[in-house]
Design a protein around this motif. Sequence first.
Motif, PDB file in Angstrom:
ATOM      1  N   UNK A  70      -6.423   3.956   0.152  1.00  0.00           N
ATOM      2  CA  UNK A  70      -5.851   5.115  -0.545  1.00  0.00           C
ATOM      3  C   UNK A  70      -6.523   5.369  -1.889  1.00  0.00           C
ATOM      4  N   UNK A  71      -6.700   4.329  -2.678  1.00  0.00           N
ATOM      5  CA  UNK A  71      -7.255   4.581  -4.015  1.00  0.00           C
ATOM      6  C   UNK A  71      -8.753   4.879  -3.954  1.00  0.00           C
ATOM      7  N   UNK A 111      -1.241   4.686  -3.213  1.00  0.00           N
ATOM      8  CA  UNK A 111      -1.776   3.430  -3.728  1.00  0.00           C
ATOM      9  C   UNK A 111      -0.708   2.619  -4.433  1.00  0.00           C
ATOM     10  N   UNK A 112       0.100   3.283  -5.248  1.00  0.00           N
ATOM     11  CA  UNK A 112       1.175   2.579  -5.957  1.00  0.00           C
ATOM     12  C   UNK A 112       2.175   1.977  -4.973  1.00  0.00           C
ATOM     13  N   UNK A 113       2.564   2.743  -3.966  1.00  0.00           N
ATOM     14  CA  UNK A 113       3.556   2.251  -3.008  1.00  0.00           C
ATOM     15  C   UNK A 113       3.031   1.052  -2.227  1.00  0.00           C
ATOM     16  N   UNK A 128      -1.100   1.019 -12.668  1.00  0.00           N
ATOM     17  CA  UNK A 128      -2.335   1.758 -12.965  1.00  0.00           C
ATOM     18  C   UNK A 128      -3.288   1.673 -11.765  1.00  0.00           C
ATOM     19  N   UNK A 129      -3.013   2.410 -10.684  1.00  0.00           N
ATOM     20  CA  UNK A 129      -3.860   2.326  -9.486  1.00  0.00           C
ATOM     21  C   UNK A 129      -5.325   2.652  -9.756  1.00  0.00           C
ATOM     22  N   UNK A 130      -5.566   3.544 -10.699  1.00  0.00           N
ATOM     23  CA  UNK A 130      -6.943   3.957 -10.977  1.00  0.00           C
ATOM     24  C   UNK A 130      -7.753   2.875 -11.679  1.00  0.00           C
ATOM     25  N   UNK A 131      -7.102   1.769 -12.090  1.00  0.00           N
ATOM     26  CA  UNK A 131      -7.832   0.687 -12.757  1.00  0.00           C
ATOM     27  C   UNK A 131      -8.613  -0.174 -11.768  1.00  0.00           C
ATOM     28  N   UNK A 132      -8.351  -0.006 -10.486  1.00  0.00           N
ATOM     29  CA  UNK A 132      -9.084  -0.773  -9.471  1.00  0.00           C
ATOM     30  C   UNK A 132     -10.535  -0.302  -9.414  1.00  0.00           C
ATOM     31  N   UNK A 133     -11.445  -1.232  -9.237  1.00  0.00           N
ATOM     32  CA  UNK A 133     -12.866  -0.900  -9.240  1.00  0.00           C
ATOM     33  C   UNK A 133     -13.290   0.043  -8.140  1.00  0.00           C
ATOM     34  N   UNK A 134     -12.509   0.120  -7.067  1.00  0.00           N
ATOM     35  CA  UNK A 134     -12.872   1.000  -5.960  1.00  0.00           C
ATOM     36  C   UNK A 134     -12.294   2.398  -6.059  1.00  0.00           C
TER      37      UNK A 134
END
Length: 328
Positions: free
Chosen positions: A251-252, A260-262, A291-297
């Motif tokens: 998702x992210x 992504x959060x769920x 903070x889902x957007x903090x993931x490198x992908x």
Amino acid sequence: MSSSGESNEERDIVRFDLFELKDVPGKGKGLIATQEIQPGTCLISEAPLFTTAEIQSSDTERELVRIIKSLPRDSQRAFLSLHNNNPGREPFSNIVRSNGYPLGPSSDVGGIFVKIARINHSCLANTQQAWNTGRNQETVYAVRNIKKGEEITIAYTIGGTSAERKSRMKQFFGFECRCELCSRSGKQLRTSDANYTRMAELDDSIGDSGRVRKTPEKALSDCRELLDLYRKEKISDARLPRLYYDAFQICIMHGDQARGREFALRCAKEWTICQGNDSEDVLEMLDYADFPSSHGGFGGSMKWEQSIDAIPRGKTEEEMEKWLWRLD
């Protein structure tokens, strides 16, 4: 005590109120529940008697003799009482090979945990063991309801058909598995083997980054199918949070922070059952949930772009499931 002279007993958690060491037919000794145990219960949290990091030369057997001799007598006896899959030459090395656990999934350092070593194998285990970096201990948590009188088990190996699992157990541990899963016969065995074969296929597909990038809908559908198979086969160990982590990443990667959060929250919940709320995996997934957007992908594409605020409200559980898995 550890070889450094520090007492493990003061730090260890061993729930002797929940289980006892008893004779188990065909297995020697094993841990048997003395009362009902709920999922997420910590049964053992144990510091290593010693680790392979203490080996200082290439002569492993001699080094192990040195390490064991440095231990108190009761710890020496505890080590020597452990099962040896390959009796004969290099007895100390073979005891370590038979009973050691790595200090984390990517660690090349192993440890000996004499209490955890008493837990026998099942391909459908009712506990999950894991290294807790914060505690510097190996933990064992119940991952499903364990009935009074039921044996407490750990999976030494997972995945594959019954024949494949039995072959691995015979090769690496020296015994033929007769657990609940491997004891199935006829149609029940054929169905289970087909499910495990399909699970392996789905796991491979989900791990194909190119496919996830090009056809995320199919990848997410594979996750959903794999989850259904886990439920059919009553799998509730670390494979479950890893599946939710895969769904989170899908998702992210495509910008969907809401789903992504769920998925991150579901992953954290399952890791908590398997490892406790202080495990690195739990803390990491809770951070990603915030903070889902903090993931490198994040954001390899923005095909599914949504903010966290897009999580729907007021839906029924069934409606929420359809939304989460993009079935609506």
